[in-house]
Design a protein around this motif. Sequence first.
Motif, PDB file in Angstrom:
ATOM      1  N   PRO A 165       0.668  -1.058   0.047  1.00 24.95           N
ATOM      2  CA  PRO A 165       0.194  -0.078   0.094  1.00 24.95           C
ATOM      3  C   PRO A 165       0.905   1.164  -0.062  1.00 24.95           C
ATOM      4  CG  PRO A 165       0.048  -1.157   2.188  1.00 24.95           C
ATOM      5  CD  PRO A 165       0.576  -1.984   1.252  1.00 24.95           C
ATOM      6  N   HIS A 166       2.056   1.030   0.017  1.00 23.57           N
ATOM      7  CA  HIS A 166       2.957   2.365   0.050  1.00 23.57           C
ATOM      8  C   HIS A 166       3.168   2.647  -1.440  1.00 23.57           C
ATOM      9  CE1 HIS A 166       7.345   4.114   0.647  1.00 23.57           C
ATOM     10  NE2 HIS A 166       6.455   5.054   0.475  1.00 23.57           N
ATOM     11  N   ARG A 167       3.828   1.892  -2.214  1.00 22.90           N
ATOM     12  CA  ARG A 167       3.961   2.507  -3.471  1.00 22.90           C
ATOM     13  C   ARG A 167       3.691   1.282  -4.640  1.00 22.90           C
ATOM     14  NH1 ARG A 167       8.683   5.872  -3.349  1.00 22.90           N
ATOM     15  NH2 ARG A 167       8.907   5.718  -5.837  1.00 22.90           N
ATOM     16  N   GLY A 168       3.312   0.499  -3.931  1.00 22.09           N
ATOM     17  CA  GLY A 168       2.724  -0.982  -5.050  1.00 22.09           C
ATOM     18  C   GLY A 168       3.697  -1.744  -5.451  1.00 22.09           C
ATOM     19  N   ALA A 169       4.760  -1.702  -4.667  1.00 21.59           N
ATOM     20  CA  ALA A 169       5.831  -2.732  -4.997  1.00 21.59           C
ATOM     21  C   ALA A 169       5.290  -4.143  -4.584  1.00 21.59           C
ATOM     22  CB  ALA A 169       7.108  -2.604  -4.167  1.00 21.59           C
ATOM     23  N   PHE A 203      11.165  -2.996  -0.723  1.00 22.05           N
ATOM     24  CA  PHE A 203      11.409  -1.362  -1.345  1.00 22.05           C
ATOM     25  C   PHE A 203      11.509  -0.667  -0.344  1.00 22.05           C
ATOM     26  CE2 PHE A 203       9.305   1.553  -4.531  1.00 22.05           C
ATOM     27  CZ  PHE A 203      10.265   1.930  -4.825  1.00 22.05           C
ATOM     28  N   HIS A 204      10.899  -0.440   0.742  1.00 22.96           N
ATOM     29  CA  HIS A 204      11.003   0.440   1.735  1.00 22.96           C
ATOM     30  C   HIS A 204      10.917  -0.153   3.416  1.00 22.96           C
ATOM     31  CE1 HIS A 204      10.007   2.953  -1.783  1.00 22.96           C
ATOM     32  NE2 HIS A 204      10.984   3.858  -1.131  1.00 22.96           N
ATOM     33  N   GLY A 205      10.638  -1.550   3.395  1.00 23.77           N
ATOM     34  CA  GLY A 205      10.627  -1.919   4.650  1.00 23.77           C
ATOM     35  C   GLY A 205       9.591  -1.929   5.392  1.00 23.77           C
ATOM     36  N   TRP A 206       8.451  -1.644   4.891  1.00 23.34           N
ATOM     37  CA  TRP A 206       7.109  -1.550   5.410  1.00 23.34           C
ATOM     38  C   TRP A 206       6.667  -2.927   5.982  1.00 23.34           C
ATOM     39  CZ3 TRP A 206       2.872   2.581   3.857  1.00 23.34           C
ATOM     40  CH2 TRP A 206       3.505   3.886   3.857  1.00 23.34           C
ATOM     41  N   LEU A 207       6.175  -3.064   7.122  1.00 22.04           N
ATOM     42  CA  LEU A 207       6.152  -4.393   7.729  1.00 22.04           C
ATOM     43  C   LEU A 207       4.677  -4.596   7.919  1.00 22.04           C
ATOM     44  CD1 LEU A 207       7.417  -6.892   8.893  1.00 22.04           C
ATOM     45  CD2 LEU A 207       7.660  -5.873  11.040  1.00 22.04           C
ATOM     46  N   PHE A 208       4.222  -5.829   7.695  1.00 19.49           N
ATOM     47  CA  PHE A 208       2.700  -6.215   7.970  1.00 19.49           C
ATOM     48  C   PHE A 208       2.546  -7.427   8.479  1.00 19.49           C
ATOM     49  CE2 PHE A 208       3.138  -3.432   4.076  1.00 19.49           C
ATOM     50  CZ  PHE A 208       2.355  -2.303   4.513  1.00 19.49           C
ATOM     51  N   ASP A 209       1.311  -7.508   9.314  1.00 23.61           N
ATOM     52  CA  ASP A 209       1.240  -9.053   9.883  1.00 23.61           C
ATOM     53  C   ASP A 209       0.116  -9.799   9.236  1.00 23.61           C
ATOM     54  OD1 ASP A 209      -1.212  -7.928  10.807  1.00 23.61           O
ATOM     55  OD2 ASP A 209      -0.703  -7.699  12.876  1.00 23.61           O
ATOM     56  N   VAL A 210      -0.119 -10.895   9.728  1.00 18.75           N
ATOM     57  CA  VAL A 210      -1.108 -11.645   9.191  1.00 18.75           C
ATOM     58  C   VAL A 210      -2.464 -11.084   8.946  1.00 18.75           C
ATOM     59  CG1 VAL A 210       0.074 -13.842   9.784  1.00 18.75           C
ATOM     60  CG2 VAL A 210      -1.544 -13.135  11.196  1.00 18.75           C
ATOM     61  N   GLU A 211      -2.811 -10.083   9.769  1.00 21.43           N
ATOM     62  CA  GLU A 211      -4.133  -9.510   9.731  1.00 21.43           C
ATOM     63  C   GLU A 211      -4.062  -8.260   8.975  1.00 21.43           C
ATOM     64  OE1 GLU A 211      -4.992  -9.251  13.794  1.00 21.43           O
ATOM     65  OE2 GLU A 211      -5.734 -11.156  14.218  1.00 21.43           O
ATOM     66  N   GLY A 212      -3.058  -7.785   8.531  1.00 25.48           N
ATOM     67  CA  GLY A 212      -2.865  -6.673   7.475  1.00 25.48           C
ATOM     68  C   GLY A 212      -2.401  -5.652   8.157  1.00 25.48           C
ATOM     69  N   THR A 219       6.951   1.464   9.467  1.00 23.22           N
ATOM     70  CA  THR A 219       7.207   2.330   8.525  1.00 23.22           C
ATOM     71  C   THR A 219       8.577   2.832   8.698  1.00 23.22           C
ATOM     72  OG1 THR A 219       6.109   4.230   9.375  1.00 23.22           O
ATOM     73  CG2 THR A 219       4.795   2.606   7.878  1.00 23.22           C
ATOM     74  N   PRO A 220       9.718   2.070   8.320  1.00 22.89           N
ATOM     75  CA  PRO A 220      11.128   2.452   8.843  1.00 22.89           C
ATOM     76  C   PRO A 220      11.835   3.798   8.386  1.00 22.89           C
ATOM     77  CG  PRO A 220      11.105   0.508   7.725  1.00 22.89           C
ATOM     78  CD  PRO A 220       9.719   0.753   7.902  1.00 22.89           C
ATOM     79  N   ALA A 221      11.365   3.965   7.167  1.00 25.93           N
ATOM     80  CA  ALA A 221      12.000   5.515   6.591  1.00 25.93           C
ATOM     81  C   ALA A 221      11.171   6.592   7.115  1.00 25.93           C
ATOM     82  CB  ALA A 221      11.676   5.417   5.086  1.00 25.93           C
ATOM     83  N   GLU A 222      10.076   6.536   7.802  1.00 30.16           N
ATOM     84  CA  GLU A 222       9.547   7.840   8.424  1.00 30.16           C
ATOM     85  C   GLU A 222      10.040   8.278   9.616  1.00 30.16           C
ATOM     86  OE1 GLU A 222       6.800   9.273   6.567  1.00 30.16           O
ATOM     87  OE2 GLU A 222       7.455   7.847   5.213  1.00 30.16           O
ATOM     88  N   PRO A 223      10.020   9.536   9.901  1.00 28.68           N
ATOM     89  CA  PRO A 223      10.335   9.773  11.236  1.00 28.68           C
ATOM     90  C   PRO A 223       9.745   9.086  12.384  1.00 28.68           C
ATOM     91  CG  PRO A 223       9.442  11.719   9.931  1.00 28.68           C
ATOM     92  CD  PRO A 223       9.129  10.525   9.140  1.00 28.68           C
ATOM     93  N   GLU A 224      10.647   9.233  13.619  1.00 29.29           N
ATOM     94  CA  GLU A 224      10.372   8.206  14.633  1.00 29.29           C
ATOM     95  C   GLU A 224       9.009   8.630  15.346  1.00 29.29           C
ATOM     96  OE1 GLU A 224      13.298   7.976  17.520  1.00 29.29           O
ATOM     97  OE2 GLU A 224      14.935   7.380  16.325  1.00 29.29           O
ATOM     98  N   LEU A 250       1.985   7.573  10.509  1.00 27.31           N
ATOM     99  CA  LEU A 250       1.656   7.296   9.396  1.00 27.31           C
ATOM    100  C   LEU A 250       1.224   5.464   9.383  1.00 27.31           C
ATOM    101  CD1 LEU A 250       1.160   7.190   6.409  1.00 27.31           C
ATOM    102  CD2 LEU A 250       3.651   6.794   6.222  1.00 27.31           C
ATOM    103  N   CYS A 251       1.887   4.935  10.271  1.00 25.10           N
ATOM    104  CA  CYS A 251       1.599   3.277  10.219  1.00 25.10           C
ATOM    105  C   CYS A 251       0.323   3.218  10.939  1.00 25.10           C
ATOM    106  CB  CYS A 251       2.928   2.885  11.237  1.00 25.10           C
ATOM    107  SG  CYS A 251       2.664   0.958  11.246  1.00 25.10           S
ATOM    108  N   LYS A 252      -0.097   3.945  11.800  1.00 23.69           N
ATOM    109  CA  LYS A 252      -1.391   3.674  12.445  1.00 23.69           C
ATOM    110  C   LYS A 252      -2.584   3.701  11.464  1.00 23.69           C
ATOM    111  CE  LYS A 252       0.303   5.216  17.020  1.00 23.69           C
ATOM    112  NZ  LYS A 252       0.230   6.182  18.112  1.00 23.69           N
ATOM    113  N   ASN A 253      -2.448   4.338  10.181  1.00 28.46           N
ATOM    114  CA  ASN A 253      -3.660   4.773   9.550  1.00 28.46           C
ATOM    115  C   ASN A 253      -3.483   3.980   8.295  1.00 28.46           C
ATOM    116  OD1 ASN A 253      -4.158   7.004  11.072  1.00 28.46           O
ATOM    117  ND2 ASN A 253      -2.691   8.308  10.388  1.00 28.46           N
ATOM    118  N   ILE A 254      -2.230   2.965   8.296  1.00 27.40           N
ATOM    119  CA  ILE A 254      -2.074   1.944   7.038  1.00 27.40           C
ATOM    120  C   ILE A 254      -2.873   0.604   7.399  1.00 27.40           C
ATOM    121  CG2 ILE A 254      -0.423   0.915   5.619  1.00 27.40           C
ATOM    122  CD1 ILE A 254      -0.751   3.953   5.117  1.00 27.40           C
TER     123      ILE A 254
END
Length: 448
Positions: A70-74, A90-99, A104-109, A113-117
Amino acid sequence: MMSQEQNDLITRIGPDAPAGKLMRKYWQPAALVDELEGDRPIVPVRLLGENFVLFRDEQGRYGLVDRDCPHRGADLAFGRLENGGLRCSFHGWLFDVEGNCLETPAEPENSNLCKNIKQRAYPVVEKSGILWAYLGGDEPPAFPELDCFVAPGTHTFAFKGLINCNWLQALEVGIDPAHASFLHRFFEDEDTSESYGKQFRAASADSDLPMTKILREYDRPIINVERTEYGLRLIALRQIDDERTHVRVTNQLFPHGFVIPMSAEMTITQWHVPVDDENCYWYAIFTSYNEPVDKKKMREQRLQLYELPLYTSRRNKTNDYGFDPHEQSTSTYTGMGLDINVHDQWAVESMGAIQDRTREHLGTSDKAIVQYRRLLRQEIEKAVNGGKPLLFLDEANARSIQGPATMDGIGPTRGWEIYWMEVDVKRRRSAPWAAPVPEEIALKLPHM
């Protein structure tokens, strides 16, 4: 004949298609458990015209999520399993089995953003060697108490194969009792003691007559079709003489499955699962009523034809399915070898990617196909209008669907109606596992 519009109605299975809405009311085979047993338990899955990734996390949980990040479609099928989920390369975004998006490791600490994905995720369960997915979005149905789900793992074996055509024509060959006398005809009979794991090669129950001989010499079966609470029951009768009749009982399991006898001691429960409108997989569970299944032998037999990782047939359009004109004149009716899966594959793929039913002419031997299409249209309409279609069960009613009964045997010409039920019940009663006797049969045979 039917119109093109009618043909589209019963074949197209995309998310917005009427038949697609019906299919999404049921658990669908998504992969064999074996496919995720390697070092990297991640496989791409195309199912009902959509693309997913199926994976097993470090805790052993299965997940099915949309394939595009859902980040850039990779492509998440090339992701990494780590830190409790599937990480996009691609950018290291991480998803569990429930989606859920875990990182979102490249984002500021301090980023929220992660909570809304949320990646779309779907329920997955393991049953009898198959991983089943539910794409419906609402509460999934319960599984019926089919023999293949009740039997212990020692007595079942699962496999699959890819067919390059629409799911419906692949299914319809399985509810067509007449074709076996021609498409699967062998001019010579083999030693039936060598028939383990092979369809139509054993002796018919209560006789020493090989199925190959029965199909070859009695090619005008009388076909009876009955509506049931799970779909259709088909009974094909081939009269041997005044005293003996060959009886074969098979079942259509709604929406896209069938249950057939493989031998006196084993059945095949098979589903024709749409990959998309023009391709499908057959998934089969072989269930034994006496000895544990020789899984090694069954797998080796099938890997002679099917090639991993996609379970594609080595005999296909590109090599004319191994067609040999000399074999056709001397050994087999098709000239395409001894594996009936090749025969079926040629028949249904030769119809085209989606069979043009506006050009067909059905006969009386096609009565099961006529009744199934009528049932399919009826249940599509029900699903589109928000109703619960046939075999959409809740937990309270799951046990109402048991069996179903199958058999293949030589019985009395007068009295075959009871004979086939007695054979099935006797096999169930002697099984080392608790094979249920379907209630409708138990009521007709109180003495057993």
